[in-house]
Design an enzyme around this catalytic site. Sequence first.
Site, PDB file in Angstrom:
ATOM      1  N   LYS A  19       0.825  -1.210   0.000  1.00 33.09           N
ATOM      2  CA  LYS A  19       0.000   0.000   0.000  1.00 33.09           C
ATOM      3  C   LYS A  19       0.859   1.260   0.000  1.00 33.09           C
ATOM      4  CE  LYS A  19      -2.377  -0.963   3.755  1.00 33.09           C
ATOM      5  NZ  LYS A  19      -1.854  -2.303   4.128  1.00 33.09           N
ATOM      6  N   ARG A  94      -9.921   0.995   8.790  1.00 34.72           N
ATOM      7  CA  ARG A  94      -9.450  -0.353   9.066  1.00 34.72           C
ATOM      8  C   ARG A  94     -10.442  -1.159   9.888  1.00 34.72           C
ATOM      9  NH1 ARG A  94      -3.745   0.193   8.501  1.00 34.72           N
ATOM     10  NH2 ARG A  94      -2.515  -1.459   9.406  1.00 34.72           N
ATOM     11  N   ARG A 133      11.793  -6.894   4.846  1.00 34.64           N
ATOM     12  CA  ARG A 133      11.760  -5.475   4.476  1.00 34.64           C
ATOM     13  C   ARG A 133      12.518  -4.583   5.446  1.00 34.64           C
ATOM     14  NH1 ARG A 133       5.698  -2.753   4.743  1.00 34.64           N
ATOM     15  NH2 ARG A 133       5.552  -2.844   6.996  1.00 34.64           N
ATOM     16  N   ARG A 163      11.182  -2.672  10.683  1.00 36.23           N
ATOM     17  CA  ARG A 163      10.172  -2.006  11.495  1.00 36.23           C
ATOM     18  C   ARG A 163       9.907  -2.828  12.744  1.00 36.23           C
ATOM     19  NH1 ARG A 163       4.900  -0.258   8.197  1.00 36.23           N
ATOM     20  NH2 ARG A 163       3.869  -1.413   9.846  1.00 36.23           N
ATOM     21  N   ARG A 174      -0.885  -9.193  13.121  1.00 34.60           N
ATOM     22  CA  ARG A 174      -1.425  -8.163  12.225  1.00 34.60           C
ATOM     23  C   ARG A 174      -2.294  -8.790  11.135  1.00 34.60           C
ATOM     24  NH1 ARG A 174       4.019  -5.673  10.732  1.00 34.60           N
ATOM     25  NH2 ARG A 174       2.916  -4.502   9.138  1.00 34.60           N
TER      26      ARG A 174
HETATM   27  P1  ADP Z   1       0.550  -2.305   7.925  1.00 34.43           P
HETATM   28  O1  ADP Z   1      -0.629  -2.031   7.051  1.00 34.43           O
HETATM   29  O2  ADP Z   1       1.748  -2.742   7.151  1.00 34.43           O
HETATM   30  O3  ADP Z   1       0.256  -3.185   9.097  1.00 34.43           O
HETATM   31  P2  ADP Z   1       0.579   0.472   8.834  1.00 34.43           P
HETATM   32  O4  ADP Z   1       1.809   1.274   8.726  1.00 34.43           O
HETATM   33  O5  ADP Z   1      -0.575   0.839   8.013  1.00 34.43           O
HETATM   34  O6  ADP Z   1       1.082  -1.005   8.569  1.00 34.43           O
HETATM   35  O7  ADP Z   1       0.094   0.395  10.371  1.00 34.43           O
HETATM   36  C1  ADP Z   1       0.957   0.041  11.406  1.00 34.43           C
HETATM   37  C2  ADP Z   1       0.203   0.002  12.724  1.00 34.43           C
HETATM   38  O8  ADP Z   1      -0.360   1.303  13.007  1.00 34.43           O
HETATM   39  C3  ADP Z   1      -0.996  -0.945  12.775  1.00 34.43           C
HETATM   40  O9  ADP Z   1      -0.623  -2.257  13.084  1.00 34.43           O
HETATM   41  C4  ADP Z   1      -1.850  -0.286  13.885  1.00 34.43           C
HETATM   42  O10 ADP Z   1      -1.347  -0.549  15.155  1.00 34.43           O
HETATM   43  C5  ADP Z   1      -1.644   1.195  13.616  1.00 34.43           C
HETATM   44  N1  ADP Z   1      -2.671   1.749  12.689  1.00 34.43           N
HETATM   45  C6  ADP Z   1      -2.446   2.289  11.457  1.00 34.43           C
HETATM   46  N2  ADP Z   1      -3.591   2.690  10.906  1.00 34.43           N
HETATM   47  C7  ADP Z   1      -4.589   2.382  11.777  1.00 34.43           C
HETATM   48  C8  ADP Z   1      -6.007   2.527  11.780  1.00 34.43           C
HETATM   49  N3  ADP Z   1      -6.657   3.083  10.745  1.00 34.43           N
HETATM   50  N4  ADP Z   1      -6.687   2.084  12.866  1.00 34.43           N
HETATM   51  C9  ADP Z   1      -6.072   1.541  13.910  1.00 34.43           C
HETATM   52  N5  ADP Z   1      -4.747   1.366  13.973  1.00 34.43           N
HETATM   53  C10 ADP Z   1      -3.992   1.782  12.926  1.00 34.43           C
END
Ligand code: ADP
Length: 218
Positions: A19, A94, A133, A163, A174
């Site tokens: 993404k 999400r 990554r 990360r 996740r």
């Molecule tokens: P990925 O999609 O690779 O898991 P992101 O960078 O989008 O990684 O998100 C990393 C973390 O940030 C998530 O695991 C969550 O803890 C938090 N997070 C990000 N966006 C949201 C959201 N819209 N609602 C709740 N938590 C979020």
Amino acid sequence: MIGVRLMRLVLMGPPGAGKGTQGARLAQRYGIPRYSTGDILRAARREGTELGRAAQGYMDAGELVPDAVILGMMRGTLSSEEAAAGFLLDGFPRTVAQAEGLADVLDDLGLELDAVVDLDVPDEEIVRRLSARRVCTDCGRVAPSDTVEGASCPDCGGDLRQRSDDDPRTVRRRLEVYRDETAPVLDWYERADTRVVRVRGTGLVQDVHERLVEAIGA
Ligand code: ADP
Ligand code: ZN
């Protein structure tokens, strides 16, 4: 500019679907800002703000940050002057509650989404991608999978590191959270008659980009 259509897009897909990479390219192509809740939260953590401290524990455990926190954060962003020219949302909404909250904000602004794009990648491929990554701790750029820990970012000179939530156990969590909380958001959009397009996220970055543009149209 005449003839340029404003695009309001949501980019969805499991962690590691690409993404960030594809979202940045789409945003550039359509001339719209990209708002990544993950990037916003990581920046808040680096800066040690109250938001960052509130989010930290959830993120490291692979859990979602509470809906109220996320919605509070995104409401202002979506009402900004910049977002009036269209936007791409990456990592938000999400949960179904977040999708409902977003719908309320858009209603208030008199706006509608053009499409929800689902970037589809199988679980085995995700685990493989995330364990390899490396990400820039300063600008968020994703480095190729053979990058060594601590190498410098070609864009900003920051450190390229794994990360903190990309370890295999947190990745599995996740993925579970994605299946339980986030996948239902796609069904919710389909029931709400929002256009949902599904695109295969495997293969070369450029090929995925072209597939996305073709599916989104315009
Ligand atoms: P990925 O999609 O690779 O898991 P992101 O960078 O989008 O990684 O998100 C990393 C973390 O940030 C998530 O695991 C969550 O803890 C938090 N997070 C990000 N966006 C949201 C959201 N819209 N609602 C709740 N938590 C979020
Ligand atoms: Zn960087």
